[in-house]
Design a protein around this motif. Sequence first.
Motif, PDB file in Angstrom:
ATOM      1  N   ASP B 101       0.819  -1.208   0.000  1.00  0.00           N
ATOM      2  CA  ASP B 101       0.000   0.000   0.000  1.00  0.00           C
ATOM      3  C   ASP B 101       0.850   1.254   0.000  1.00  0.00           C
ATOM      4  N   THR B 102       0.235   2.299  -0.487  1.00  0.00           N
ATOM      5  CA  THR B 102       0.872   3.600  -0.511  1.00  0.00           C
ATOM      6  C   THR B 102       1.227   4.053   0.886  1.00  0.00           C
ATOM      7  N   GLN B 103       2.380   4.691   1.001  1.00  0.00           N
ATOM      8  CA  GLN B 103       2.737   5.372   2.240  1.00  0.00           C
ATOM      9  C   GLN B 103       2.248   6.815   2.142  1.00  0.00           C
ATOM     10  N   TYR B 104       1.618   7.273   3.197  1.00  0.00           N
ATOM     11  CA  TYR B 104       1.131   8.645   3.264  1.00  0.00           C
ATOM     12  C   TYR B 104       2.105   9.463   4.104  1.00  0.00           C
ATOM     13  N   PHE B 105       2.482  10.624   3.569  1.00  0.00           N
ATOM     14  CA  PHE B 105       3.515  11.430   4.209  1.00  0.00           C
ATOM     15  C   PHE B 105       2.936  12.650   4.911  1.00  0.00           C
ATOM     16  N   GLY B 106       3.581  13.038   5.992  1.00  0.00           N
ATOM     17  CA  GLY B 106       3.260  14.288   6.657  1.00  0.00           C
ATOM     18  C   GLY B 106       3.946  15.448   5.960  1.00  0.00           C
ATOM     19  N   PRO B 107       3.708  16.676   6.430  1.00  0.00           N
ATOM     20  CA  PRO B 107       4.269  17.869   5.787  1.00  0.00           C
ATOM     21  C   PRO B 107       5.743  18.098   6.099  1.00  0.00           C
TER      22      PRO B 107
END
Lengths: 112, 114
Positions: B101-107
């Motif tokens: 699955d895609t990794q979701y990144f913070g800002p």
Amino acid sequence: KNEVEQSPQNLTAQEGEFITINCSYSVGISALHWLQQHPGGGIVSLFMLSSGKKKHGRLIATINIQEKHSSLHITASHPRDSAVYICAVRQNYGGATNKLIFGTGTLLAVQP
Amino acid sequence: DGGITQSPKYLFRKEGQNVTLSCEQNLNHDAMYWYRQDPGQGLRLIYYSQIVNDFQKGDIAEGYSVSREKKESFPLTVTSAQKNPTAFYLCASSDWLGSTDTQYFGPGTRLTVL
């Protein structure tokens, strides 16, 4: 030599041009990701590929597993496409992990 | 609104001080990651965690420490033992560690050591 290589490192284009960014890798993989990083630093995932081709709007990503190569294409480029585009691969070594190996990125500037 | 938050956005620290970077996610993801980004280099993995109270060293863990006491939180401490701490730090999460699955990144947090 890095396990994930991107080219070019820097790219300047005129608005409307067709753009191609390339990614080559030297390890066996189970998936390849294309990511976009805007000047503020946040990263957004564009595509995850394990074979073939994917399209989202003006963006197209392709992968050739045999040649260990992927390309990201942008059609009808626009200044808002200006960003760093990062290729990342999930190495396939049999472990249960989603660890990624990242390329160094391609800095794209689209001029109006 | 689901996502990952990191704070602060900019952080300045004097040499010899420890500093803790915050990362919170409300995506109900099991796996969380900390990366470091330096100019001209790809992101490098510092630590990752696949479940509460468990975490593993990444490729460049020396001089860093983490904790995972809650599913939604994965703070990173940059200790005085980290020889070159000035960098951009990114936190990410994914559904579970073994997935593609895609990794979701913070800002991100930009840390500068003065």
